[in-house]
Design a protein around this motif. Structure first.
Motif, PDB file in Angstrom:
ATOM      1  N   THR A   1       0.832  -1.191   0.000  1.00 31.12           N
ATOM      2  CA  THR A   1       0.000   0.000   0.000  1.00 31.12           C
ATOM      3  C   THR A   1       0.870   1.244   0.000  1.00 31.12           C
ATOM      4  O   THR A   1       2.095   1.162   0.110  1.00 31.12           O
ATOM      5  CB  THR A   1      -0.936  -0.015   1.223  1.00 31.12           C
ATOM      6  OG1 THR A   1      -1.887   1.040   1.133  1.00 31.12           O
ATOM      7  CG2 THR A   1      -0.139   0.096   2.523  1.00 31.12           C
ATOM      8  N   ARG A   2       0.261   2.396  -0.144  1.00 30.91           N
ATOM      9  CA  ARG A   2       1.028   3.643  -0.211  1.00 30.91           C
ATOM     10  C   ARG A   2       1.192   4.297   1.164  1.00 30.91           C
ATOM     11  O   ARG A   2       2.106   5.080   1.365  1.00 30.91           O
ATOM     12  CB  ARG A   2       0.356   4.625  -1.171  1.00 30.91           C
ATOM     13  CG  ARG A   2       0.345   4.135  -2.616  1.00 30.91           C
ATOM     14  CD  ARG A   2      -0.200   5.203  -3.552  1.00 30.91           C
ATOM     15  NE  ARG A   2      -0.210   4.722  -4.918  1.00 30.91           N
ATOM     16  CZ  ARG A   2      -1.221   4.071  -5.486  1.00 30.91           C
ATOM     17  NH1 ARG A   2      -2.308   3.824  -4.777  1.00 30.91           N
ATOM     18  NH2 ARG A   2      -1.161   3.663  -6.736  1.00 30.91           N
ATOM     19  N   ASP A   3       0.277   4.005   2.089  1.00 29.08           N
ATOM     20  CA  ASP A   3       0.308   4.650   3.399  1.00 29.08           C
ATOM     21  C   ASP A   3       0.099   3.576   4.450  1.00 29.08           C
ATOM     22  O   ASP A   3      -1.027   3.114   4.662  1.00 29.08           O
ATOM     23  CB  ASP A   3      -0.780   5.716   3.471  1.00 29.08           C
ATOM     24  CG  ASP A   3      -0.679   6.570   4.737  1.00 29.08           C
ATOM     25  OD1 ASP A   3      -0.311   6.019   5.800  1.00 29.08           O
ATOM     26  OD2 ASP A   3      -0.994   7.771   4.675  1.00 29.08           O
ATOM     27  N   LEU A   4       1.176   3.152   5.105  1.00 29.84           N
ATOM     28  CA  LEU A   4       1.103   2.051   6.055  1.00 29.84           C
ATOM     29  C   LEU A   4       0.177   2.370   7.218  1.00 29.84           C
ATOM     30  O   LEU A   4      -0.665   1.550   7.605  1.00 29.84           O
ATOM     31  CB  LEU A   4       2.502   1.724   6.564  1.00 29.84           C
ATOM     32  CG  LEU A   4       2.617   0.593   7.590  1.00 29.84           C
ATOM     33  CD1 LEU A   4       2.094  -0.707   7.014  1.00 29.84           C
ATOM     34  CD2 LEU A   4       4.062   0.439   8.048  1.00 29.84           C
ATOM     35  N   ARG A   5       0.298   3.558   7.800  1.00 35.13           N
ATOM     36  CA  ARG A   5      -0.516   3.901   8.952  1.00 35.13           C
ATOM     37  C   ARG A   5      -2.009   3.956   8.591  1.00 35.13           C
ATOM     38  O   ARG A   5      -2.852   3.481   9.357  1.00 35.13           O
ATOM     39  CB  ARG A   5      -0.065   5.251   9.528  1.00 35.13           C
ATOM     40  CG  ARG A   5      -0.836   5.697  10.765  1.00 35.13           C
ATOM     41  CD  ARG A   5      -0.736   4.676  11.892  1.00 35.13           C
ATOM     42  NE  ARG A   5       0.623   4.496  12.316  1.00 35.13           N
ATOM     43  CZ  ARG A   5       1.228   5.261  13.221  1.00 35.13           C
ATOM     44  NH1 ARG A   5       0.591   6.269  13.788  1.00 35.13           N
ATOM     45  NH2 ARG A   5       2.478   5.010  13.563  1.00 35.13           N
ATOM     46  N   ALA A   6      -2.318   4.546   7.450  1.00 37.00           N
ATOM     47  CA  ALA A   6      -3.716   4.616   7.036  1.00 37.00           C
ATOM     48  C   ALA A   6      -4.284   3.214   6.792  1.00 37.00           C
ATOM     49  O   ALA A   6      -5.441   2.937   7.131  1.00 37.00           O
ATOM     50  CB  ALA A   6      -3.847   5.473   5.771  1.00 37.00           C
ATOM     51  N   ALA A   7      -3.486   2.332   6.211  1.00 35.09           N
ATOM     52  CA  ALA A   7      -3.937   0.962   5.981  1.00 35.09           C
ATOM     53  C   ALA A   7      -4.180   0.241   7.305  1.00 35.09           C
ATOM     54  O   ALA A   7      -5.170  -0.490   7.460  1.00 35.09           O
ATOM     55  CB  ALA A   7      -2.916   0.203   5.141  1.00 35.09           C
ATOM     56  N   GLN A   8      -3.309   0.437   8.273  1.00 35.91           N
ATOM     57  CA  GLN A   8      -3.510  -0.176   9.582  1.00 35.91           C
ATOM     58  C   GLN A   8      -4.797   0.321  10.224  1.00 35.91           C
ATOM     59  O   GLN A   8      -5.553  -0.470  10.808  1.00 35.91           O
ATOM     60  CB  GLN A   8      -2.311   0.128  10.475  1.00 35.91           C
ATOM     61  CG  GLN A   8      -1.039  -0.580  10.066  1.00 35.91           C
ATOM     62  CD  GLN A   8       0.147  -0.160  10.910  1.00 35.91           C
ATOM     63  OE1 GLN A   8       0.154   0.937  11.474  1.00 35.91           O
ATOM     64  NE2 GLN A   8       1.145  -1.017  11.002  1.00 35.91           N
ATOM     65  N   ASP A   9      -5.059   1.609  10.106  1.00 36.77           N
ATOM     66  CA  ASP A   9      -6.288   2.169  10.680  1.00 36.77           C
ATOM     67  C   ASP A   9      -7.522   1.535  10.023  1.00 36.77           C
ATOM     68  O   ASP A   9      -8.490   1.178  10.706  1.00 36.77           O
ATOM     69  CB  ASP A   9      -6.320   3.682  10.496  1.00 36.77           C
ATOM     70  CG  ASP A   9      -5.291   4.404  11.360  1.00 36.77           C
ATOM     71  OD1 ASP A   9      -4.780   3.777  12.316  1.00 36.77           O
ATOM     72  OD2 ASP A   9      -5.002   5.582  11.070  1.00 36.77           O
ATOM     73  N   PHE A  10      -7.492   1.392   8.693  1.00 39.13           N
ATOM     74  CA  PHE A  10      -8.650   0.846   7.976  1.00 39.13           C
ATOM     75  C   PHE A  10      -8.882  -0.615   8.352  1.00 39.13           C
ATOM     76  O   PHE A  10      -9.994  -0.997   8.735  1.00 39.13           O
ATOM     77  CB  PHE A  10      -8.436   0.983   6.465  1.00 39.13           C
ATOM     78  CG  PHE A  10      -9.541   0.363   5.650  1.00 39.13           C
ATOM     79  CD1 PHE A  10     -10.720   1.054   5.416  1.00 39.13           C
ATOM     80  CD2 PHE A  10      -9.410  -0.916   5.121  1.00 39.13           C
ATOM     81  CE1 PHE A  10     -11.751   0.478   4.672  1.00 39.13           C
ATOM     82  CE2 PHE A  10     -10.425  -1.498   4.371  1.00 39.13           C
ATOM     83  CZ  PHE A  10     -11.602  -0.791   4.148  1.00 39.13           C
ATOM     84  N   TYR A  11      -7.857  -1.434   8.248  1.00 34.70           N
ATOM     85  CA  TYR A  11      -8.047  -2.868   8.493  1.00 34.70           C
ATOM     86  C   TYR A  11      -8.270  -3.165   9.975  1.00 34.70           C
ATOM     87  O   TYR A  11      -8.941  -4.141  10.323  1.00 34.70           O
ATOM     88  CB  TYR A  11      -6.873  -3.665   7.926  1.00 34.70           C
ATOM     89  CG  TYR A  11      -6.918  -3.723   6.415  1.00 34.70           C
ATOM     90  CD1 TYR A  11      -7.696  -4.665   5.758  1.00 34.70           C
ATOM     91  CD2 TYR A  11      -6.226  -2.792   5.634  1.00 34.70           C
ATOM     92  CE1 TYR A  11      -7.775  -4.694   4.374  1.00 34.70           C
ATOM     93  CE2 TYR A  11      -6.301  -2.814   4.253  1.00 34.70           C
ATOM     94  CZ  TYR A  11      -7.079  -3.765   3.625  1.00 34.70           C
ATOM     95  OH  TYR A  11      -7.163  -3.793   2.252  1.00 34.70           O
ATOM     96  N   GLY A  12      -7.747  -2.307  10.840  1.00 38.40           N
ATOM     97  CA  GLY A  12      -8.062  -2.456  12.247  1.00 38.40           C
ATOM     98  C   GLY A  12      -9.535  -2.202  12.523  1.00 38.40           C
ATOM     99  O   GLY A  12     -10.180  -2.933  13.284  1.00 38.40           O
ATOM    100  N   ALA A  13     -10.092  -1.162  11.878  1.00 38.85           N
ATOM    101  CA  ALA A  13     -11.500  -0.827  12.073  1.00 38.85           C
ATOM    102  C   ALA A  13     -12.423  -1.852  11.431  1.00 38.85           C
ATOM    103  O   ALA A  13     -13.485  -2.180  11.974  1.00 38.85           O
ATOM    104  CB  ALA A  13     -11.781   0.569  11.503  1.00 38.85           C
TER     105      ALA A  13
END
Length: 260
Positions: free
Chosen positions: A21-33
C-alpha cells in the motif's frame, strides 16, 4: 514475510498474503476498524508490519517504495525451494518477474505476474506457522482468470503442482473449477475462468482474490464504508454456502470477506 513459529510448508502451497500500500498507517487504521486486526512491527523494517487476529499472524502490510511502479494490491505468496529457479521458470513461460528475487530478512522473495496479468509472489526460506483456512488466515485464495486450465498448467509448471513428487500440491477439477490441495488434503486455492484481461472493472480482471473469513458480513461491510472504503453488493459464495462481498480499501486494494 516475517518469521515467528517457523514452519515447513508444502512446496508450491500458499505461505503468506501481503498488502502493498502507499500509506502504512492509514492501511492499519482501515483494516483495524474493519477486520479488528492489531499490528506489530515486522523484521523487514519500519515500512512493514504484521497483522494479528487474536494474537496470531494473519497477513502482512508493507508500504510501497515510491520508485516501484506497482499497483496497490493484496498478493499471495507461494513457498519455493529456490527463488532464482522459480523466477527462471516464470520467465521461460512468457510471464513477468516484476521485482526480485530480493533478500528480505530470513528469506528471499519476488513479485511476478502470470501470462494473463494476475500478480503473485513466491518465497524462499522459513515461513510462519500459517495455513490457508486456519483461524483468521484467508479462507481460500481464488484466481479468477481467462482460462483456468491454462492457468493451472502455468502454475503447475512453476510450482511443481501435481508432479507426483512428495511434499507438493495436488490439483483436481471439481464443479467447473480447478482445486489445489496441499499434502494434507486441505483446499488452499481455487482457479476459476471468467476474468477478462482487457476488462476495465478490476473485479473481473485476472487477479488473485484473498478471502478473509468473517462472522458478521453486514457489520464488516458497514465498517468498511464508514472507514472510507467501498463495497460491492453481498452475494452468495461461488460453489458453496454462505455469502461474500468484495471490498476496496481507501487506497484501492481489493479483498473479499466471506462467511463460513
Amino acid at each position: 514475510m516475517t518469521t515467528v513459529d517457523a514452519a515447513v510448508p508444502v512446496r508450491g502451497a500458499p505461505c503468506w498474503v501481503s498488502l502493498m500500500t502507499r500509506d502504512l498507517r492509514a492501511a492499519q487504521d482501515f483494516y483495524g476498524a474493519v477486520l479488528g486486526w492489531t499490528f506489530r512491527p515486522a523484521r523487514l523494517g519500519d515500512e512493514f508490519s504484521v497483522a494479528l487476529a487474536g494474537g496470531q499472524p494473519v497477513a502482512g502490510i508493507g508500504a510501497l517504495a515510491p520508485s516501484l511502479q506497482i499497483a496497490v494490491s493484496w498478493t499471495p505468496y507461494f513457498t519455493v525451494e529456490s527463488a532464482d529457479d522459480t523466477a527462471s521458470r516464470v520467465r521461460e513461460r512468457g510471464a513477468t518477474v516484476a521485482v526480485g528475487p530480493l533478500r528480505l530478512g530470513p528469506g528471499r522473495a519476488a513479485l511476478a505476474a502470470d501470462p494473463d496479468g494476475a500478480t503473485f509472489g513466491f518465497w524462499e526460506g522459513q515461513t510462519l506457522a500459517w495455513t490457508v483456512g486456519r483461524g483468521s488466515a484467508p479462507a481460500i485464495l481464488e484466481l479468477r482468470t481467462r482460462d483456468a486450465f491454462a492457468a493451472a498448467i502455468f502454475y503447475a509448471q512453476v510450482f511443481d503442482w501435481a508432479s507426483g513428487q512428495p511434499g507438493v500440491c495436488d490439483v483436481t477439477y471439481e464443479h467447473d473449477q480447478v482445486i489445489v490441495r496441499d499434502g494434507r488434503d486441505n483446499v488452499v486455492a481455487a482457479l476459476r475462468s471468467g476474468g477478462v484481461e482487457a476488462a476495465p472493472d478490476p473485479h473481473i480482471r485476472p487477479r488473485w482474490h484473498v478471502h478473509f473469513p468473517v462472522r458478521d458480513i453486514e457489520a464488516v461491510t458497514a465498517a468498511a464504508v464508514a472507514a472510507g472504503g467501498s463495497v460491492a453488493p453481498v452475494a452468495p459464495v461461488t460453489g458453496g454456502t454462505g455469502c461474500q462481498a468484495v471490498i476496496r480499501d481507501p487506497d484501492g486494494g481489493l479483498f473479499t470477506v466471506s462467511t463460513p
